[in-house]
Design an enzyme around this catalytic site. Structure first.
Site, PDB file in Angstrom:
ATOM      1  N   ASP A 120       1.347  -0.744  -0.324  1.00 16.04           N
ATOM      2  CA  ASP A 120      -0.109   0.139  -0.103  1.00 16.04           C
ATOM      3  C   ASP A 120       0.944   1.029   0.015  1.00 16.04           C
ATOM      4  OD1 ASP A 120      -2.267   1.351   0.539  1.00 16.04           O
ATOM      5  OD2 ASP A 120      -3.575   0.390   1.367  1.00 16.04           O
ATOM      6  N   ARG A 143       1.424 -28.263   3.702  1.00 15.25           N
ATOM      7  CA  ARG A 143       1.190 -29.783   3.687  1.00 15.25           C
ATOM      8  C   ARG A 143       2.329 -30.595   4.306  1.00 15.25           C
ATOM      9  NH1 ARG A 143      -1.318 -27.841  -1.869  1.00 15.25           N
ATOM     10  NH2 ARG A 143       0.618 -26.432  -1.413  1.00 15.25           N
TER      11      ARG A 143
HETATM   12  O1  C5P Z   1       1.460 -26.868   1.778  1.00 14.25           O
HETATM   13  P1  C5P Z   1       3.007 -26.026   1.077  1.00 14.25           P
HETATM   14  O2  C5P Z   1       4.544 -26.718   1.504  1.00 14.25           O
HETATM   15  O3  C5P Z   1       2.574 -26.001  -0.196  1.00 14.25           O
HETATM   16  O4  C5P Z   1       2.768 -24.295   1.604  1.00 14.25           O
HETATM   17  C1  C5P Z   1       3.700 -23.491   0.902  1.00 14.25           C
HETATM   18  C2  C5P Z   1       2.803 -22.245   2.370  1.00 14.25           C
HETATM   19  O5  C5P Z   1       3.750 -21.222   1.183  1.00 14.25           O
HETATM   20  C3  C5P Z   1       1.850 -21.398   1.376  1.00 14.25           C
HETATM   21  O6  C5P Z   1       1.134 -21.352   3.447  1.00 14.25           O
HETATM   22  C4  C5P Z   1       1.873 -20.613   1.039  1.00 14.25           C
HETATM   23  O7  C5P Z   1       1.068 -19.458   0.712  1.00 14.25           O
HETATM   24  C5  C5P Z   1       2.953 -20.350   0.649  1.00 14.25           C
HETATM   25  N1  C5P Z   1       4.217 -19.492  -0.160  1.00 14.25           N
HETATM   26  C6  C5P Z   1       4.498 -20.368  -0.869  1.00 14.25           C
HETATM   27  N2  C5P Z   1       5.301 -19.737  -1.980  1.00 14.25           N
HETATM   28  C7  C5P Z   1       5.318 -17.732  -2.381  1.00 14.25           C
HETATM   29  C8  C5P Z   1       4.684 -17.599  -1.078  1.00 14.25           C
HETATM   30  C9  C5P Z   1       4.783 -18.330   0.200  1.00 14.25           C
HETATM   31  O8  C5P Z   1       3.920 -21.871  -1.650  1.00 14.25           O
HETATM   32  N3  C5P Z   1       6.336 -17.777  -3.022  1.00 14.25           N
END
Ligand code: C5P
Length: 234
Positions: A65, A212
């Site tokens: 912002d 996950r």
């Molecule tokens: O479940 P997983 O291991 O894929 O989760 C990865 C986390 O990192 C999620 O909260 C996702 O929103 C976040 N994230 C991502 N890639 C980015 C920034 C954040 O996967 N560039």
């Protein structure tokens, strides 16, 4: 400083607290990432509750912002006593400097502040065609990271595969926080550019963000400890 951050992508406080209860007997208290979904559902109360339980918190709200609004918002977030938070580097160096000012408490302490460069969901083609950014995506990410360093931020969120380039450009103490982590024997889900916890350590990640593979595991505590062992070599 290096640590595993567990992305608690739940939509209610009840779900996240039930999940964290599983770690009650665990020797290590997970560093927890709270994202927009949980924060907008539950507000600052959930941050206070998780903090009260002794977890460190990365509040992943990706502010973007005008500088004045970001400065004042960061002041509020800082008073919540989170340990790490973030902004979009696309908000410009002035905005990132304002964020840093807002975050800094009267006693000079502040949470770590990191920048999102380009979201991993943005392809080079879309960045160039829709956002009219002419450079390649790797160069854009490195440039945004150097803007963040120039503004005085502590680091960036990036794919583990970009961490080495970011460190080359911004120095080895500039923090690389890397999502996109999977065990070698697991499904990729919707992540594309992924690597294992051990490989992320070799590349130079400072914090890995794991969702996950831990939250959806049959035994989340065992999955968390496996990540810690692989990443921290502990
Ligand atoms: O479940 P997983 O291991 O894929 O989760 C990865 C986390 O990192 C999620 O909260 C996702 O929103 C976040 N994230 C991502 N890639 C980015 C920034 C954040 O996967 N560039």
């Amino acid at each position: 400083m290096k640590d595993v951050i567990v992305a608690c992508d739940f939509s209610s406080g009840k779900q996240v607290l039930e999940f964290l209860d599983k770690f009650a007997g665990c020797a290590r208290k997970p560093f927890v990432k709270i994202g927009m979904e949980l924060y907008y559902a539950e507000g600052p109360a959930i941050v206070r509750e998780i903090k009260k339980r002794g977890h460190r918190i990365f509040l992943d709200l990706k502010l973007h912002d005008i500088p004045n609004t970001v400065r004042k918002t960061m002041k509020v977030l800082s008073s919540l006593d989170v340990d790490m938070t973030n902004v979009h580097a696309a908000g410009t160096i002035d905005m990132m400097k304002a964020a840093l000012e807002g975050l800094t408490r009267e006693d000079g302490t502040r949470p770590l502040l990191i920048a999102v460069t380009q979201l991993t969901s943005t392809s080079e083609e879309r960045m160039q065609k829709e956002l009219l950014i002419g450079s390649g995506i790797a160069e854009t990410i490195a440039h945004y990271a150097s803007n963040a360093a120039q503004a005085g931020l502590d680091g960036v969120v990036c794919s583990p595969l970009e961490a080495a380039t970011v460190k080359e450009r911004c120095g080895s103490s500039f923090i690389a926080v890397t999502p996109g982590i999977r065990f070698a024997d697991a499904a990729a889900d919707d992540q594309v550019r992924i690597t294992t916890p051990a490989r992320a350590r070799e590349i130079g990640s400072d914090f890995i963000v794991v969702g996950r593979p831990i939250t959806a595991a049959e035994d989340p505590v065992a999955a968390y400890l496996r990540c810690v062992k692989d990443f921290l070599n502990e």
